[in-house]
Design a protein around this motif. Sequence first.
Motif, PDB file in Angstrom:
ATOM      1  N   HIS A 154       5.816   1.450 -12.844  1.00 17.05           N
ATOM      2  CA  HIS A 154       4.984   1.614 -11.654  1.00 17.05           C
ATOM      3  C   HIS A 154       4.899   3.087 -11.238  1.00 17.05           C
ATOM      4  CE1 HIS A 154       4.212   0.633  -7.158  1.00 17.05           C
ATOM      5  NE2 HIS A 154       3.100   0.898  -7.791  1.00 17.05           N
ATOM      6  N   ALA A 155       6.025   3.797 -11.269  1.00 15.39           N
ATOM      7  CA  ALA A 155       6.010   5.224 -10.916  1.00 15.39           C
ATOM      8  C   ALA A 155       5.157   6.025 -11.901  1.00 15.39           C
ATOM      9  CB  ALA A 155       7.439   5.763 -10.882  1.00 15.39           C
ATOM     10  N   ILE A 156       5.223   5.682 -13.177  1.00 12.72           N
ATOM     11  CA  ILE A 156       4.403   6.369 -14.182  1.00 12.72           C
ATOM     12  C   ILE A 156       2.923   6.125 -13.887  1.00 12.72           C
ATOM     13  CG2 ILE A 156       3.748   6.370 -16.632  1.00 12.72           C
ATOM     14  CD1 ILE A 156       6.766   5.724 -17.199  1.00 12.72           C
ATOM     15  N   HIS A 157       2.568   4.903 -13.541  1.00 13.51           N
ATOM     16  CA  HIS A 157       1.172   4.601 -13.224  1.00 13.51           C
ATOM     17  C   HIS A 157       0.690   5.417 -12.018  1.00 13.51           C
ATOM     18  CE1 HIS A 157      -2.497   2.491 -12.321  1.00 13.51           C
ATOM     19  NE2 HIS A 157      -2.027   2.193 -11.123  1.00 13.51           N
ATOM     20  N   VAL A 158       1.493   5.474 -10.970  1.00 10.56           N
ATOM     21  CA  VAL A 158       1.105   6.216  -9.762  1.00 10.56           C
ATOM     22  C   VAL A 158       0.987   7.704 -10.072  1.00 10.56           C
ATOM     23  CG1 VAL A 158       1.893   6.889  -7.458  1.00 10.56           C
ATOM     24  CG2 VAL A 158       2.022   4.501  -8.166  1.00 10.56           C
ATOM     25  N   LEU A 159       1.953   8.256 -10.777  1.00  5.40           N
ATOM     26  CA  LEU A 159       1.910   9.695 -11.098  1.00  5.40           C
ATOM     27  C   LEU A 159       0.761  10.027 -12.035  1.00  5.40           C
ATOM     28  CD1 LEU A 159       5.733  10.349 -11.411  1.00  5.40           C
ATOM     29  CD2 LEU A 159       4.197  11.290  -9.677  1.00  5.40           C
TER      30      LEU A 159
ATOM     31  N   PRO B 235       0.826   8.003   2.349  1.00 11.47           N
ATOM     32  CA  PRO B 235       0.242   6.666   2.128  1.00 11.47           C
ATOM     33  C   PRO B 235       0.523   6.124   0.726  1.00 11.47           C
ATOM     34  CG  PRO B 235      -1.349   8.089   3.212  1.00 11.47           C
ATOM     35  CD  PRO B 235      -0.191   8.951   2.809  1.00 11.47           C
ATOM     36  N   THR B 236       0.490   6.989  -0.265  1.00 14.90           N
ATOM     37  CA  THR B 236       0.802   6.560  -1.633  1.00 14.90           C
ATOM     38  C   THR B 236       2.258   6.120  -1.726  1.00 14.90           C
ATOM     39  OG1 THR B 236      -0.851   8.085  -2.483  1.00 14.90           O
ATOM     40  CG2 THR B 236       0.798   7.298  -4.040  1.00 14.90           C
ATOM     41  N   ALA B 237       3.144   6.847  -1.079  1.00 14.70           N
ATOM     42  CA  ALA B 237       4.565   6.484  -1.099  1.00 14.70           C
ATOM     43  C   ALA B 237       4.806   5.152  -0.390  1.00 14.70           C
ATOM     44  CB  ALA B 237       5.396   7.585  -0.451  1.00 14.70           C
ATOM     45  N   ARG B 238       4.110   4.917   0.721  1.00 20.55           N
ATOM     46  CA  ARG B 238       4.268   3.640   1.434  1.00 20.55           C
ATOM     47  C   ARG B 238       3.797   2.481   0.570  1.00 20.55           C
ATOM     48  NH1 ARG B 238       1.680   5.442   6.763  1.00 20.55           N
ATOM     49  NH2 ARG B 238      -0.030   4.406   5.738  1.00 20.55           N
TER      50      ARG B 238
ATOM     51  N   ILE C 267       4.972  -2.252  -2.830  1.00 21.83           N
ATOM     52  CA  ILE C 267       4.794  -2.957  -4.095  1.00 21.83           C
ATOM     53  C   ILE C 267       6.136  -3.118  -4.809  1.00 21.83           C
ATOM     54  CG2 ILE C 267       3.774  -2.761  -6.400  1.00 21.83           C
ATOM     55  CD1 ILE C 267       1.312  -1.535  -4.979  1.00 21.83           C
ATOM     56  N   GLN C 268       6.996  -2.128  -4.727  1.00 20.97           N
ATOM     57  CA  GLN C 268       8.306  -2.237  -5.365  1.00 20.97           C
ATOM     58  C   GLN C 268       9.155  -3.322  -4.736  1.00 20.97           C
ATOM     59  OE1 GLN C 268       9.925  -0.857  -8.141  1.00 20.97           O
ATOM     60  NE2 GLN C 268       7.764  -0.506  -8.533  1.00 20.97           N
TER      61      GLN C 268
END
Length: 180
Positions: free
Chosen positions: A76-81, A101-104, A109-110
């Motif tokens: 998930h972190a790879i997808h966001v980055l 907002p992206t971090a929230r 989701i996590q």
Amino acid sequence: MPAVLLRVLLVAVTAAGAMAVVPVPLWRGIAITAAVIGAVVPRSLAGWIGGAVVGLGMLFADPTPAHTAIAVLAVHAIHVLASLTWTVPAWSWISVRALWPTARRFIAIQVVAQALAFGIGALTTREEGAGIAWAALAGAVVLVVAVGSGLYALRRADAAAPAVPSASAGRSGADVGGPA
């Protein structure tokens, strides 16, 4: 902060995920190489390939709750980055507040994904004869219901749309209703 840090984080998260989850050295190297290519040329989609290799690398490892949790987090972190590197130019600057907002969304989701992964892992053990086969069937049913609901909603939205009257016979038909 400099936006190039997002690209460095993409490579670091992919490398950490690959080292923690993928037991085969060749696949680790492919994941890290793909992340580097994705950081340098985001439009190549290689960042997502690195995430896919980390996720699929779980097939070669023993299924443990810790590996599953790390894989869910890392992919998930790879997808966001990778998404952020696609949209933010490398040599620009980005406000840390703009990433909130992206971090929230990432955290929300996590929480759901980790709970689901833990719940499914707890419900399926090797001693049971069914294993995880029921989860695949349940996922297929959920997918069919979701697609059916989406198609039904689209049909209702299309049916409720007002019909646009056509131009009268004496006009050119180029009137779009705006100012002339």
